[in-house]
Write an enzyme that holds these catalytic residues in place. Structure first.
Site, PDB file in Angstrom:
ATOM      1  N   TRP A  29       0.866  -1.186   0.000  1.00  0.00           N
ATOM      2  CA  TRP A  29       0.000   0.000   0.000  1.00  0.00           C
ATOM      3  C   TRP A  29       0.902   1.234   0.000  1.00  0.00           C
ATOM      4  O   TRP A  29       1.848   1.323   0.803  1.00  0.00           O
ATOM      5  CB  TRP A  29      -0.869  -0.037   1.248  1.00  0.00           C
ATOM      6  CG  TRP A  29      -1.933   1.004   1.374  1.00  0.00           C
ATOM      7  CD1 TRP A  29      -3.194   0.956   0.870  1.00  0.00           C
ATOM      8  CD2 TRP A  29      -1.853   2.236   2.116  1.00  0.00           C
ATOM      9  NE1 TRP A  29      -3.903   2.078   1.238  1.00  0.00           N
ATOM     10  CE2 TRP A  29      -3.100   2.875   1.987  1.00  0.00           C
ATOM     11  CE3 TRP A  29      -0.847   2.853   2.860  1.00  0.00           C
ATOM     12  CZ2 TRP A  29      -3.380   4.102   2.578  1.00  0.00           C
ATOM     13  CZ3 TRP A  29      -1.113   4.078   3.446  1.00  0.00           C
ATOM     14  CH2 TRP A  29      -2.379   4.688   3.310  1.00  0.00           C
ATOM     15  N   HIS A 110      -7.310   3.530   2.595  1.00  0.00           N
ATOM     16  CA  HIS A 110      -7.755   3.598   1.199  1.00  0.00           C
ATOM     17  C   HIS A 110      -7.548   4.995   0.635  1.00  0.00           C
ATOM     18  O   HIS A 110      -7.738   5.996   1.328  1.00  0.00           O
ATOM     19  CB  HIS A 110      -9.235   3.208   1.100  1.00  0.00           C
ATOM     20  CG  HIS A 110      -9.732   3.111  -0.303  1.00  0.00           C
ATOM     21  ND1 HIS A 110      -9.096   2.360  -1.271  1.00  0.00           N
ATOM     22  CD2 HIS A 110     -10.810   3.679  -0.916  1.00  0.00           C
ATOM     23  CE1 HIS A 110      -9.762   2.457  -2.407  1.00  0.00           C
ATOM     24  NE2 HIS A 110     -10.800   3.253  -2.222  1.00  0.00           N
ATOM     25  N   TRP A 111      -7.149   5.035  -0.645  1.00  0.00           N
ATOM     26  CA  TRP A 111      -6.968   6.280  -1.386  1.00  0.00           C
ATOM     27  C   TRP A 111      -7.975   6.355  -2.535  1.00  0.00           C
ATOM     28  O   TRP A 111      -8.317   5.344  -3.140  1.00  0.00           O
ATOM     29  CB  TRP A 111      -5.570   6.351  -1.997  1.00  0.00           C
ATOM     30  CG  TRP A 111      -4.437   6.507  -1.054  1.00  0.00           C
ATOM     31  CD1 TRP A 111      -3.576   5.532  -0.620  1.00  0.00           C
ATOM     32  CD2 TRP A 111      -4.008   7.713  -0.429  1.00  0.00           C
ATOM     33  NE1 TRP A 111      -2.635   6.062   0.237  1.00  0.00           N
ATOM     34  CE2 TRP A 111      -2.884   7.407   0.368  1.00  0.00           C
ATOM     35  CE3 TRP A 111      -4.458   9.040  -0.466  1.00  0.00           C
ATOM     36  CZ2 TRP A 111      -2.203   8.366   1.114  1.00  0.00           C
ATOM     37  CZ3 TRP A 111      -3.787   9.996   0.283  1.00  0.00           C
ATOM     38  CH2 TRP A 111      -2.671   9.651   1.060  1.00  0.00           C
ATOM     39  N   ASP A 127     -12.969   6.403  -7.536  1.00  0.00           N
ATOM     40  CA  ASP A 127     -12.669   5.442  -6.484  1.00  0.00           C
ATOM     41  C   ASP A 127     -12.426   4.076  -7.118  1.00  0.00           C
ATOM     42  O   ASP A 127     -13.310   3.524  -7.778  1.00  0.00           O
ATOM     43  CB  ASP A 127     -13.829   5.361  -5.486  1.00  0.00           C
ATOM     44  CG  ASP A 127     -13.451   4.693  -4.189  1.00  0.00           C
ATOM     45  OD1 ASP A 127     -12.565   3.810  -4.201  1.00  0.00           O
ATOM     46  OD2 ASP A 127     -14.037   5.040  -3.151  1.00  0.00           O
ATOM     47  N   CYS A 172      -4.617   0.999  -4.443  1.00  0.00           N
ATOM     48  CA  CYS A 172      -5.446   2.202  -4.552  1.00  0.00           C
ATOM     49  C   CYS A 172      -4.617   3.457  -4.785  1.00  0.00           C
ATOM     50  O   CYS A 172      -4.997   4.330  -5.583  1.00  0.00           O
ATOM     51  CB  CYS A 172      -6.330   2.367  -3.322  1.00  0.00           C
ATOM     52  SG  CYS A 172      -5.461   2.294  -1.742  1.00  0.00           S
TER      53      CYS A 172
END
Length: 236
Positions: A29, A110-111, A127, A172
């Site tokens: 991540w 989360h991005w 998204d 993400c």
């Protein structure tokens, strides 16, 4: 063992350490520093005329976007955005993080990407994982900034349904980088940068932002960092 805090690269407003750069290898991540570096690279190198200080595009990294969301209201957000000339930009691209704890650095899991497009008066939310959904975080940012970036104008928040979806739990941040790159590319290719049809261009995302392209973007970003390191060593 290498020091994870060792400075690898200082690039304008971003400092990358060994622990940041390692995130680009494998199934990791990405943190705010890596995404901020890529935004800085887009603005300073790849799209210098477009996303530089006097250009029509503004790239806002996650740390600044998070500050805008949690700074205390639209008036404070306006004061933070004023030096960036946000009200004069045609397009503003924000990296959005879902960190629920203001006091926790590097929080969240989360991005996503929020893009303000002045011609249509829309804040467009991209998204890459509907299951994780950053909708609430994007909405919070929108409410904090819309009056500052579009003073006296009506604006609305749009969820981009055609956004390509990641196939894992860790990519993400790379999708955020890919969307930012795509948006800058659309603007750079336009003959009239104030009237780009973003909705039409979004139909292309499924063919340009693929899992293979995202993996390649990880490798490419690592290569950019290594090249910049080599340039700095050669200059000293």
């Amino acid at each position: 063992m290498d020091d994870p805090n060792a400075k690898v690269l200082s690039f304008h407003d971003v400092v990358l350490r060994a622990s940041d750069v390692r995130l680009l290898n494998g199934s990791n991540w990405l943190n705010d520093q890596v995404i901020a570096f890529y935004f800085e690279y887009l603005g300073r190198v790849k799209y210098q005329q477009l996303a530089g200080p006097s250009g029509p595009v503004l790239l806002v990294p996650g740390s600044i976007a998070y500050l805008l969301s949690n700074c205390g209201g639209p008036e404070v957000a306006a004061s933070l955005l004023e030096p960036l000339q946000a009200s004069k930009k045609s397009v503003i691209i924000f990296a959005v993080n879902d960190n629920p704890e203001v006091g926790t650095a590097e929080g969240g899991s989360h991005w996503s990407t929020l893009v303000y497009e002045r011609h249509s008066g829309t804040f467009r939310h991209y998204d890459s994982s509907y299951g994780c959904s950053n909708r609430a975080s994007a909405s919070k940012l929108y409410k904090a900034i819309h009056a500052a970036v579009s003073p006296g104008q009506h604006s609305r928040l749009v969820q981009v349904d055609g956004m390509p979806q990641q196939r894992n739990s860790f990519d993400c941040g790379v999708y955020v980088m890919a969307v930012a790159d795509a948006g800058c590319c659309w603007m750079a290719a336009a003959t009239d940068q104030e009237h780009v049809d973003w909705q039409a261009r979004e139909a292309e995302l499924g063919t340009t932002i693929t899992p293979e392209a995202v993996t390649q973007l990880r490798r490419c970003t690592l290569g950019i960092i290594q090249e910049l390191q080599a340039q700095k060593r050669a200059a000293t």
